[in-house]
Design a protein around this motif. Structure first.
Motif, mmCIF file in Angstrom:
data_model
loop_
_atom_site.group_PDB
_atom_site.id
_atom_site.type_symbol
_atom_site.label_atom_id
_atom_site.label_comp_id
_atom_site.label_asym_id
_atom_site.label_seq_id
_atom_site.Cartn_x
_atom_site.Cartn_y
_atom_site.Cartn_z
ATOM 1 N N ALA A 140 38.262 47.467 43.918
ATOM 2 C CA ALA A 140 38.778 46.117 43.672
ATOM 3 C C ALA A 140 38.847 45.320 44.966
ATOM 4 N N LEU A 141 39.192 45.988 46.061
ATOM 5 C CA LEU A 141 39.228 45.314 47.356
ATOM 6 C C LEU A 141 37.831 44.875 47.783
ATOM 7 N N ILE A 142 36.855 45.750 47.608
ATOM 8 C CA ILE A 142 35.483 45.402 47.961
ATOM 9 C C ILE A 142 34.988 44.252 47.087
ATOM 10 N N ALA A 143 35.329 44.291 45.809
ATOM 11 C CA ALA A 143 34.944 43.213 44.905
ATOM 12 C C ALA A 143 35.513 41.878 45.370
ATOM 13 N N THR A 144 36.778 41.882 45.746
ATOM 14 C CA THR A 144 37.415 40.654 46.213
ATOM 15 C C THR A 144 36.734 40.135 47.464
ATOM 16 N N ALA A 145 36.467 41.050 48.407
ATOM 17 C CA ALA A 145 35.819 40.653 49.654
ATOM 18 C C ALA A 145 34.408 40.121 49.405
ATOM 19 N N ALA A 146 33.745 40.622 48.356
ATOM 20 C CA ALA A 146 32.383 40.195 48.038
ATOM 21 C C ALA A 146 32.351 38.974 47.130
ATOM 22 N N GLY A 147 33.513 38.448 46.756
ATOM 23 C CA GLY A 147 33.558 37.280 45.885
ATOM 24 C C GLY A 147 33.241 37.594 44.440
ATOM 25 N N ILE A 148 33.477 38.853 44.027
ATOM 26 C CA ILE A 148 33.213 39.302 42.658
ATOM 27 C C ILE A 148 34.529 39.355 41.898
ATOM 28 N N ASP A 149 34.489 39.046 40.605
ATOM 29 C CA ASP A 149 35.686 39.083 39.777
ATOM 30 C C ASP A 149 36.298 40.490 39.810
ATOM 31 N N PRO A 150 37.423 40.678 40.510
ATOM 32 C CA PRO A 150 37.986 42.023 40.628
ATOM 33 C C PRO A 150 38.601 42.539 39.334
ATOM 34 N N LEU A 151 38.944 41.631 38.408
ATOM 35 C CA LEU A 151 39.569 42.060 37.165
ATOM 36 C C LEU A 151 38.593 42.839 36.290
ATOM 37 N N TYR A 152 37.339 42.412 36.268
ATOM 38 C CA TYR A 152 36.324 43.157 35.519
ATOM 39 C C TYR A 152 36.139 44.545 36.127
ATOM 40 N N ILE A 153 36.076 44.606 37.463
ATOM 41 C CA ILE A 153 35.892 45.877 38.150
ATOM 42 C C ILE A 153 37.071 46.801 37.868
ATOM 43 N N ALA A 154 38.294 46.270 38.029
ATOM 44 C CA ALA A 154 39.496 47.085 37.806
ATOM 45 C C ALA A 154 39.580 47.548 36.353
ATOM 46 N N TYR A 155 39.206 46.681 35.426
ATOM 47 C CA TYR A 155 39.273 47.009 33.999
ATOM 48 C C TYR A 155 38.383 48.215 33.678
ATOM 49 N N ILE A 156 37.139 48.197 34.144
ATOM 50 C CA ILE A 156 36.202 49.287 33.855
ATOM 51 C C ILE A 156 36.676 50.586 34.512
ATOM 52 N N HIS A 157 37.143 50.504 35.753
ATOM 53 C CA HIS A 157 37.591 51.714 36.451
ATOM 54 C C HIS A 157 38.860 52.284 35.816
ATOM 55 N N LEU A 158 39.753 51.415 35.378
ATOM 56 C CA LEU A 158 40.974 51.896 34.730
ATOM 57 C C LEU A 158 40.663 52.585 33.402
ATOM 58 N N ILE A 159 39.710 52.053 32.661
ATOM 59 C CA ILE A 159 39.291 52.706 31.415
ATOM 60 C C ILE A 159 38.726 54.089 31.728
ATOM 61 N N ARG A 160 37.933 54.186 32.807
ATOM 62 C CA ARG A 160 37.380 55.483 33.219
ATOM 63 C C ARG A 160 38.499 56.486 33.503
ATOM 64 N N LEU A 161 39.489 56.059 34.281
ATOM 65 C CA LEU A 161 40.592 56.952 34.612
ATOM 66 C C LEU A 161 41.396 57.336 33.378
ATOM 67 N N PHE A 162 41.609 56.368 32.492
ATOM 68 C CA PHE A 162 42.373 56.632 31.272
ATOM 69 C C PHE A 162 41.659 57.673 30.409
#
Length: 345
Positions: free
Chosen positions: A295-317
């Protein structure tokens, strides 16, 4: 004191990386310097609660970008979730083969060294099932560190992408009071037994406030501190690891991580083609790294971090709820192997 000492060293590493013009200097600098010091035997450590608190700060900050329109958009991301699950399965099978066939490890150690889940839970569960905890810990730590470094470099050199660091002069001191909601969200999510409560709870709290049109803006220096804490925390995990043990594991861990990154790239291209989601977004959501770091890398790259966090959280869940079943299968497999060995004697 050890945490403060480590974070001061991490800050020094961040400043040096910033001066050298490295990508994501305030995370990669601490990560690299603290890792080197840890391997030299210098006692570095970041308190687990401090690390989890700043992961909560990150979640809270990500939630401030939440808008009501995203609720309906979440429902359209299910193809990405399905492709992510397929990607995780393929990566797990491939990396387990690397550790079992090439490294010669037992099945339990191979599987838990390959599992892209929360590191502490993976190490503990693998140890309980009879796996080699040291192998699992080193492999998992290397995975996270290598993914953070390689992903940062990919986005740094990717045409049309740039990794921007947060500025210190952002927001006011009164905005710091919002951080008091971080432990509130953490505690609430923990009571609800949500996965990664320290991250997801604060995220949901700030997202709820944002939907109700409450304006929240954290000072930029808070995010720099968050970068330093997370980077130093990853590096400090190498303390106590003998260089000989690291060298023994590192070759296979590098190979497994490389295969995981290539698998992520393959499924990212497929996701982008089928869903229209930008390739950079899809790739960052599929790389086998931690949700906070990605999510930090996404933010630094100007990418929507919520989409990134959402997919990764589903993976962990999914990994959390499937872990008991996976454990049972591994126990049965181990017992079957033991019976087969006894029958051949």
């Amino acid at each position: 004191m050890k945490t403060l000492y480590t974070l001061l060293l991490g800050t020094l590493g961040g400043w040096a990386a910033w001066w050298l013009g490295l990508p994501l200097p305030w995370m990669l600098g601490p990560l690299l310097l603290v890792t080197c010091l840890a391997l030299k035997g210098i006692p570095v450590q970041v308190n687990r609660q401090a690390n989890r608190f700043f992961l909560g700060v990150l979640g809270f900050w990500l939630g401030t970008g939440f808008e009501a329109g995203l609720l309906s958009e979440l429902l359209t991301w299910y193809p990405s979730v399905l492709l992510m699950l397929l990607s995780v399965l393929c990566t797990l099978l491939l990396n387990t083969w690397v550790f079992k066939r090439l490294a010669g490890l037992d099945t339990v150690t191979s599987v838990f060294s390959s599992l892209p889940g929360t590191m502490n839970a993976v190490v503990i569960q693998g140890d309980r099932l009879g796996g080699d905890a040291r192998w699992i810990a080193i492999a998992q730590t290397l995975r996270i560190a290598l993914v953070v470094i390689s992903t940062s470099m990919i986005f740094y050199f990717m045409p049309g992408q740039a990794l921007a660091s947060p500025t210190i002069e952002t927001g006011g001191w009164t905005d710091l009071f919002w951080i008091l909601l971080v432990p509130v969200g953490w505690w609430t999510a923990k009571q609800l037994r949500l996965p990664m409560a320290e991250f997801l709870g604060p995220l949901l709290v700030s997202a709820l406030l944002s939907v109700t049109l409450v304006q929240i803006e954290l000072p930029g220096w808070v995010m720099i501190v968050t970068f330093v804490v997370l980077g130093s925390s990853i590096g400090s995990r190498f303390f106590g690891t003998a260089l000989s043990a690291l060298l023994k594991v590192s070759g296979y861990a590098v190979l497994a991580t490389t295969l995981g990154m290539l698998m992520a790239a393959l499924f990212a291209a497929l996701t982008s083609k089928l869903t229209g989601i930008p390739l950079s977004h899809a790739f960052l959501s599929l790389v086998p790294g931690g949700v906070g770091e990605m999510a930090l890398i996404a933010t630094a790259a100007g990418i929507d971090p919520l989409y990134i966090a959402y997919i990764h959280l589903i993976r962990l869940f999914v990994l959390i709820i499937s872990a008991p079943l996976l454990s049972q299968l591994l126990v049965r497999h181990q017992r079957k192997q033991d019976r087969d060995q006894q029958s051949t004697r």
